[in-house]
Design an enzyme around this catalytic site. Structure first.
Site, short mmCIF file in Angstrom:
data_model
loop_
_atom_site.label_atom_id
_atom_site.label_comp_id
_atom_site.label_asym_id
_atom_site.label_seq_id
_atom_site.Cartn_x
_atom_site.Cartn_y
_atom_site.Cartn_z
CB SER A 39 -6.82 4.27 0.06
OG SER A 39 -7.24 4.38 1.40
CG HIS B 122 -4.19 2.75 1.83
ND1 HIS B 122 -5.07 1.74 1.50
CD2 HIS B 122 -3.32 2.88 0.81
CE1 HIS B 122 -4.73 1.26 0.31
NE2 HIS B 122 -3.67 1.94 -0.13
CE LYS C 175 -3.94 -2.09 2.34
NZ LYS C 175 -3.72 -3.39 1.78
#
Length: 142
Positions: free
Chosen positions: A111, A70, A43
């Site tokens: 995200s 995230h 991420k």
């Protein structure tokens, strides 16, 4: 009736203000544009870092496979920036696929918490840090 007379600021005041602005811009310039893990798929977030109470800002990319979500990345970045007198806002996230052997970076995904980052901006930031890499991006989720 109340009237306000505008007077120019003294040279000492404007000089002090410009020195403070330059100092904060210098501090902002010292913040690396990119900090990502050297290998793997993980991420990432695109963050706008801004001088507190100022207009000077820049966007930075942060990514790590140690983050399950995230917001875990943002929870590390934000206090670090605040300690430098900056404030930050997450502009979105996604994933980075980093293949250091082939010198390739791929930016994609989004995200759930922050929405999709502008991957074209992220890719440009990555190009500045990895100029000898092939860097691609897409709005695909996978």
């Amino acid at each position: 009736m109340l009237s306000v007379v505008a007077r120019p600021l003294s040279k000492a005041v404007t000089g002090a203000l410009s020195k403070a602005t330059v100092a904060m811009a210098d501090a902002l310039a010292k913040v690396p544009d990119v900090e990502i893990d050297p290998e793997g798929t993980y991420k990432y977030i695109l963050v706008r870092v801004k001088v507190k109470d100022g207009d000077v800002h820049k966007d930075i990319v942060r990514g790590t496979k140690n983050a399950e979500y995230h917001n875990h990345i943002f929870e590390k970045v934000s206090p670090a920036m605040e300690a430098l007198g900056m404030e930050c806002k997450c502009l979105g996230g996604g994933k980075i696929e980093h293949n250091s052997q082939e010198k390739k970076l791929r930016v994609f995904g989004e995200s759930t918490a922050f929405g999709k980052a502008d991957h074209s901006v992220s890719a440009e930031k990555l190009k500045s840090a990895f100029s000898d890499y092939e860097i691609t991006w897409s709005d695909d989720k996978k």
